[in-house]
Design a protein around this motif. Structure first.
Motif, PDB file in Angstrom:
ATOM      1  N   GLN A   1      43.772  38.541  59.303  1.00 31.56           N
ATOM      2  CA  GLN A   1      42.281  38.149  58.979  1.00 31.56           C
ATOM      3  C   GLN A   1      41.437  38.899  60.052  1.00 31.56           C
ATOM      4  O   GLN A   1      41.443  38.891  60.981  1.00 31.56           O
ATOM      5  CB  GLN A   1      42.327  36.379  60.160  1.00 31.56           C
ATOM      6  CG  GLN A   1      43.064  35.822  58.847  1.00 31.56           C
ATOM      7  CD  GLN A   1      42.504  34.772  59.658  1.00 31.56           C
ATOM      8  OE1 GLN A   1      43.691  33.692  60.115  1.00 31.56           O
ATOM      9  NE2 GLN A   1      41.987  33.999  59.302  1.00 31.56           N
TER      10      GLN A   1
ATOM     11  N   ARG B   1      38.309  37.102  55.557  1.00 25.79           N
ATOM     12  CA  ARG B   1      38.996  38.081  54.737  1.00 25.79           C
ATOM     13  C   ARG B   1      39.742  37.657  55.554  1.00 25.79           C
ATOM     14  O   ARG B   1      40.389  37.382  56.556  1.00 25.79           O
ATOM     15  CB  ARG B   1      37.696  39.250  55.123  1.00 25.79           C
ATOM     16  CG  ARG B   1      37.017  39.166  54.482  1.00 25.79           C
ATOM     17  CD  ARG B   1      36.633  41.019  54.475  1.00 25.79           C
ATOM     18  NE  ARG B   1      34.480  41.065  53.654  1.00 25.79           N
ATOM     19  CZ  ARG B   1      34.101  41.153  52.832  1.00 25.79           C
ATOM     20  NH1 ARG B   1      35.217  40.595  51.768  1.00 25.79           N
ATOM     21  NH2 ARG B   1      33.088  40.753  52.909  1.00 25.79           N
ATOM     22  N   CYS B   2      41.047  38.326  54.515  1.00 28.97           N
ATOM     23  CA  CYS B   2      42.483  38.059  54.340  1.00 28.97           C
ATOM     24  C   CYS B   2      43.463  38.756  54.176  1.00 28.97           C
ATOM     25  O   CYS B   2      42.952  39.013  52.687  1.00 28.97           O
ATOM     26  CB  CYS B   2      42.731  36.386  54.486  1.00 28.97           C
ATOM     27  SG  CYS B   2      44.760  36.106  54.835  1.00 28.97           S
TER      28      CYS B   2
ATOM     29  N   TRP C   1      44.296  28.744  53.703  1.00 27.27           N
ATOM     30  CA  TRP C   1      43.365  27.678  54.106  1.00 27.27           C
ATOM     31  C   TRP C   1      43.397  27.196  54.916  1.00 27.27           C
ATOM     32  O   TRP C   1      43.415  25.750  54.134  1.00 27.27           O
ATOM     33  CB  TRP C   1      41.511  28.611  53.227  1.00 27.27           C
ATOM     34  CG  TRP C   1      41.818  29.761  53.768  1.00 27.27           C
ATOM     35  CD1 TRP C   1      41.055  30.671  52.271  1.00 27.27           C
ATOM     36  CD2 TRP C   1      40.685  30.949  54.456  1.00 27.27           C
ATOM     37  NE1 TRP C   1      41.299  31.339  52.515  1.00 27.27           N
ATOM     38  CE2 TRP C   1      41.030  32.453  53.324  1.00 27.27           C
ATOM     39  CE3 TRP C   1      40.951  30.756  56.102  1.00 27.27           C
ATOM     40  CZ2 TRP C   1      40.766  33.407  54.400  1.00 27.27           C
ATOM     41  CZ3 TRP C   1      40.709  32.068  55.753  1.00 27.27           C
ATOM     42  CH2 TRP C   1      40.296  33.058  55.880  1.00 27.27           C
TER      43      TRP C   1
ATOM     44  N   THR D   1      39.860  35.949  50.381  1.00 22.94           N
ATOM     45  CA  THR D   1      38.366  36.087  51.177  1.00 22.94           C
ATOM     46  C   THR D   1      38.371  33.592  51.230  1.00 22.94           C
ATOM     47  O   THR D   1      38.047  33.351  49.351  1.00 22.94           O
ATOM     48  CB  THR D   1      37.303  36.229  50.634  1.00 22.94           C
ATOM     49  OG1 THR D   1      36.947  36.554  49.038  1.00 22.94           O
ATOM     50  CG2 THR D   1      37.602  37.339  50.112  1.00 22.94           C
TER      51      THR D   1
ATOM     52  N   CYS E   1      44.024  31.539  57.353  1.00 21.36           N
ATOM     53  CA  CYS E   1      45.063  32.418  56.302  1.00 21.36           C
ATOM     54  C   CYS E   1      46.432  32.115  56.423  1.00 21.36           C
ATOM     55  O   CYS E   1      47.213  32.321  57.724  1.00 21.36           O
ATOM     56  CB  CYS E   1      44.411  33.424  56.080  1.00 21.36           C
ATOM     57  SG  CYS E   1      45.313  33.727  55.234  1.00 21.36           S
TER      58      CYS E   1
ATOM     59  N   GLY F   1      48.032  33.765  60.076  1.00 20.99           N
ATOM     60  CA  GLY F   1      47.008  34.863  60.539  1.00 20.99           C
ATOM     61  C   GLY F   1      46.805  34.551  61.647  1.00 20.99           C
ATOM     62  O   GLY F   1      46.705  33.351  62.147  1.00 20.99           O
TER      63      GLY F   1
ATOM     64  N   THR G   1      40.350  33.195  62.491  1.00 27.40           N
ATOM     65  CA  THR G   1      38.674  33.619  62.770  1.00 27.40           C
ATOM     66  C   THR G   1      38.094  32.466  63.030  1.00 27.40           C
ATOM     67  O   THR G   1      38.372  31.718  62.573  1.00 27.40           O
ATOM     68  CB  THR G   1      38.403  33.947  61.121  1.00 27.40           C
ATOM     69  OG1 THR G   1      38.203  35.401  60.831  1.00 27.40           O
ATOM     70  CG2 THR G   1      37.042  34.364  61.628  1.00 27.40           C
TER      71      THR G   1
END
Lengths: 114, 111
Positions: A6, A22-23, A34, A76, A92, A106, A109
């Motif tokens: 991510q 973003r992933c 998500w 995304t 993600c 991930g 973020t």
């Protein structure tokens, strides 16, 4: 071992601005997700995505949110007009060819809205 | 709405003591997954239970899925300081993709 990646790791944005998280899911995975986690709270489902469309979404995932798989690798999450309460860690996840498989997360973020 | 309740919220144990966290769903689940999250980290998959009454073991960890597929537990025998973190159950709703996480149980282990 394959990983979900991510970017960015931390995003600071002014309230009202658009943000794109973003992933890159694991390459042979077909199901994408998500989640968000407000600091100190539980992980909350936002949306699942399969075969280039949303398969399920939660009440949190309102019109301000959208997801996209613009190419064969990226996935995304866009928030159109951020609010203070959007500040959270966004994870993600992806899982493999079958729907009931474990999800690989991930690193997340961290989104900070000022 | 669909909910997955998890208790306790926190658990402090002395190293070597056992630990158990419990999850209960308001609806029947397709499966239940367990994750561990270290402070500042992301959820890491531990195990998935699918069958009614299923019991799985991973070294000192024992996972159970209830007969009605609505509850589950994670038991750690003889905790170690490396077990610290938050343990989440996550229930997959029947017929869908939605996964509902429990609130998590944060485990503290004192050496």
């Amino acid at each position: 071992e394959p990983e979900v990646t991510q970017t960015p790791s931390h995003q600071v944005t002014q309230m009202g601005q658009e943000v794109i998280l973003r992933c890159v899911p694991i390459s042979n995975h077909l199901y994408f997700y998500w989640y968000r986690q407000i600091l100190g709270q539980k992980v909350e489902f936002l949306v699942s995505f399969y075969n280039n469309e949303i398969s399920e979404k939660s009440e949190i995932f309102d019109d301000q949110f959208s997801v996209e798989r613009p190419d064969g690798s990226n996935f995304t999450l866009k928030i159109r007009s951020t609010k203070l309460e959007d500040s959270a860690m966004y994870f993600c996840a992806s899982s493999s060819r079958q729907a009931n498989q474990p999800q690989h997360f991930g690193d997340g973020t961290r989104l900070s809205i000022l | 709405g669909q909910q997955v309740m998890q208790i306790p919220q926190y658990q402090h144990v002395q190293e070597g003591e056992d630990f158990t966290t419990y999850c209960n769903s308001s609806t029947t689940l397709s499966n239940i997954q367990w994750y561990k999250q270290r402070p500042g980290g992301h959820p890491v998959f531990l195990i998935q239970l699918v069958k009614s009454g299923e019991v799985k073991k991973q070294k000192r960890l024992t996972f159970q899925f209830g007969e009605a597929k609505k509850n589950s537990s994670l038991h750690i025998t003889a905790t170690q300081t490396t077990d610290v973190g938050t343990y989440f159950c996550a229930g997959r709703m029947t017929g869908g993709f939605k996964t509902i996480f429990g609130a998590g149980t944060r485990l503290f282990v004192k050496a």
